[in-house]
Design an enzyme around this catalytic site. Structure first.
Site, short mmCIF file in Angstrom:
data_model
loop_
_atom_site.label_atom_id
_atom_site.label_comp_id
_atom_site.label_asym_id
_atom_site.label_seq_id
_atom_site.Cartn_x
_atom_site.Cartn_y
_atom_site.Cartn_z
N ASN A 167 2.68 -22.16 56.32
CA ASN A 167 1.22 -22.01 56.31
C ASN A 167 0.82 -21.48 57.69
O ASN A 167 0.75 -22.22 58.66
CB ASN A 167 0.59 -23.39 56.05
CG ASN A 167 -0.93 -23.35 56.03
OD1 ASN A 167 -1.53 -22.30 56.26
ND2 ASN A 167 -1.54 -24.49 55.78
N ARG A 172 1.54 -20.05 51.98
CA ARG A 172 0.15 -20.29 51.59
C ARG A 172 -0.67 -19.06 51.99
O ARG A 172 -0.61 -18.62 53.14
CB ARG A 172 -0.39 -21.51 52.32
CG ARG A 172 -1.85 -21.73 52.00
CD ARG A 172 -2.45 -22.78 52.88
NE ARG A 172 -3.83 -22.96 52.52
CZ ARG A 172 -4.77 -23.27 53.39
NH1 ARG A 172 -4.49 -23.45 54.66
NH2 ARG A 172 -6.02 -23.43 52.99
N HIS A 213 -8.95 -24.57 48.15
CA HIS A 213 -8.18 -25.81 47.94
C HIS A 213 -7.50 -25.82 46.56
O HIS A 213 -7.25 -26.88 46.00
CB HIS A 213 -9.09 -27.06 48.00
CG HIS A 213 -9.62 -27.37 49.37
ND1 HIS A 213 -10.92 -27.82 49.57
CD2 HIS A 213 -9.05 -27.31 50.58
CE1 HIS A 213 -11.11 -28.02 50.86
NE2 HIS A 213 -10.00 -27.72 51.51
N ARG A 227 -18.75 -27.51 59.07
CA ARG A 227 -19.41 -26.48 58.24
C ARG A 227 -20.62 -27.07 57.54
O ARG A 227 -20.59 -28.22 57.09
CB ARG A 227 -18.43 -25.95 57.19
CG ARG A 227 -17.39 -25.03 57.76
CD ARG A 227 -16.36 -24.63 56.73
NE ARG A 227 -15.04 -25.08 57.13
CZ ARG A 227 -14.01 -25.21 56.31
NH1 ARG A 227 -14.13 -24.94 55.03
NH2 ARG A 227 -12.85 -25.62 56.77
N GLU A 278 -0.31 -30.30 48.88
CA GLU A 278 -0.41 -28.85 48.66
C GLU A 278 0.94 -28.19 48.88
O GLU A 278 1.30 -27.24 48.17
CB GLU A 278 -1.44 -28.26 49.62
CG GLU A 278 -2.86 -28.69 49.26
CD GLU A 278 -3.87 -28.44 50.37
OE1 GLU A 278 -3.93 -29.27 51.30
OE2 GLU A 278 -4.58 -27.44 50.31
#
Ligand code: AMP
Length: 398
Positions: free
Chosen positions: A7, A91, A180, A241, A384
């Site tokens: 990743n 990823r 996600h 965010r 993940e």
């Protein structure tokens, strides 16, 4: 058979080497500060002390080389050579409309990822650097790309279209994509396993609540709506965010504070959310501690996230005309019993209720619903990396 999951971020690179017979990690690590001063690789093997290697990494290629050394070294390693790695799963954040599932990487795939960088200028180029670096250092290895957006390509038009001129969708692909995806997919499969029912007959609402957060409505195994949008800025209040916002606010901030559009976007991405509301921290643990000690703004930040979550769950139950299970996952979702209590406590109209004793237990995957609950409430530890490794294995086995 071992699969390496990579990743890559702009200045960091996370990796995990997974033994697919046990589906457990043999080793994992993070290279940080790639291309800047004081770069460092932290390498962890279960049951051993973490190893911290401070070495200059001028680019992602150096980081991959250092990772390989850590994995194969006689002292720090877990494998004798790279031959023990069957394939690499990468990823990739944005697959746009090009990818509805994971794919083996070839030049056509790389060009499509480059093209989708328009939609994720911070992420896709970094992911590509990781892919290129691996190709360079491990030219023989088979590689797969696993996209955060792919799972949500099943959303219907009513869910993914924004009500802006339609040609903006046709010409520039401005629409909701969702993120996600690997986490939502992993959790949905695990939920079906825990409920002992086929995923094809379940209506699930998965709350992935961490530093970045998104809710996903999963009907009969497919994503039908999700809270993040064209970018990961839309939806819930997150660490830094802002989440959902009246778009006219952007112009108003620009005029009121004499900011450029880039400065406003920086505020909305990096200085808002928990951090902006609390004026204290972006981290849920800090905020909860301060709220308990009487910090009112921190309390508002926590309450606001819980309120938004209830609204999304209510909306997605309506979108699917029912819900069989509500699931909590990721850093906050898995670890904050308070959040789960407060969210489910406001959903009695759905017949959802929590067993408070089970809610406090620390097992990875648990059904925490009260016996009387009409909707199952689950806590699931997301994974993940394992989802990426499973996809990679499936692709190379074909
Ligand atoms: P993630 O992005 O999934 O790693 O989640 C990070 C968030 O999870 C941060 O806001 C952490 O404060 C929060 N978190 C981690 N552990 C706990 C915990 N035990 N209780 C509450 N929040 C936690």
């Amino acid at each position: 058979m071992n699969i390496l999951v990579v990743n890559a971020g702009s200045s960091s690179l996370k990796y995990q080497l997974i033994d697919m017979n046990t589906e457990k990690p043999l080793a994992k690590g993070t290279a940080e500060r790639i291309g800047i001063k004081n770069s460092v690789l932290t390498h962890k093997v279960p049951g051993r002390e973490p190893v911290v290697i401070e070495k200059k990494m001028k680019d992602h290629k150096d980081a991959i080389s250092l990772m390989i050394k850590a994995l194969t070294d006689s002292k720090t390693g877990v494998i004798a050579s790279m031959d023990e790695i069957s394939a690499v799963g990468h990823r990739v954040v944005h697959g746009g409309e090009s990818f509805a599932r994971s794919v083996l990487i070839d030049e056509t795939v790389i060009r499509a990822i480059e093209k989708n960088a328009e939609l994720a200028p911070l992420h896709n180029p970094a992911n590509l650097m990781g892919i290129r670096a691996c190709q360079n250092v491990m030219p023989e290895a088979k590689m797969a790309a696993v996209f955060d957006t792919a799972f949500h390509q099943s959303m219907p038009e009513v869910a993914y279209l924004y009500a802006i001129p339609y040609e903006m969708y046709q010409e520039k692909k401005i629409r909701k994509y969702g993120f996600h995806g690997s986490s939502h997919r992993y959790v949905a499969l695990k939920a079906a396993e825990m409920l002992n029912r086929p995923i094809e007959e379940l209506k699930l609402i998965n709350c992935h609540i961490g530093n970045g957060s998104s809710v996903c409505a999963i009907k009969y195994g497919k994503s039908v709506d999700t809270s993040m949008g064209m970018t990961p800025l839309e939806g819930l209040i997150m660490g830094t965010r802002c989440g959902d916002l009246d778009p006219a606010i952007i112009q108003h901030i620009m005029n009121s504070y004499k900011m450029t559009i880039n400065e406003v976007m920086d505020v909305l991405n990096k200085k808002s959310g928990f951090l902006g509301l609390s004026q204290y921290s972006s981290d849920n643990r800090d905020i909860m501690k301060a709220a308990q000690a009487g910090n009112k703004q921190c309390q508002i930040a926590v309450d606001a996230l819980e309120y938004q979550l209830r609204k999304y769950i209510g909306a997605y139950a309506a979108a699917m005309d029912g819900v069989d299970a509500i699931i909590f996952t990721a850093g906050i979702g898995e670890n904050s019993p308070e959040l789960r209590t407060n969210v489910i406590g406001g959903l009695s109209f759905l017949g959802a209720a929590i067993d408070e004793e089970k809610n406090l237990l620390r097992e990875d995957n648990m059904d925490i619903s009260a016996e009387s609950s009409r909707v199952r409430v689950l806590r699931i530890a997301t994974n993940e990396e394992l989802m990426i490794a499973r996809d990679t294995l499936e692709l190379i086995s074909k």
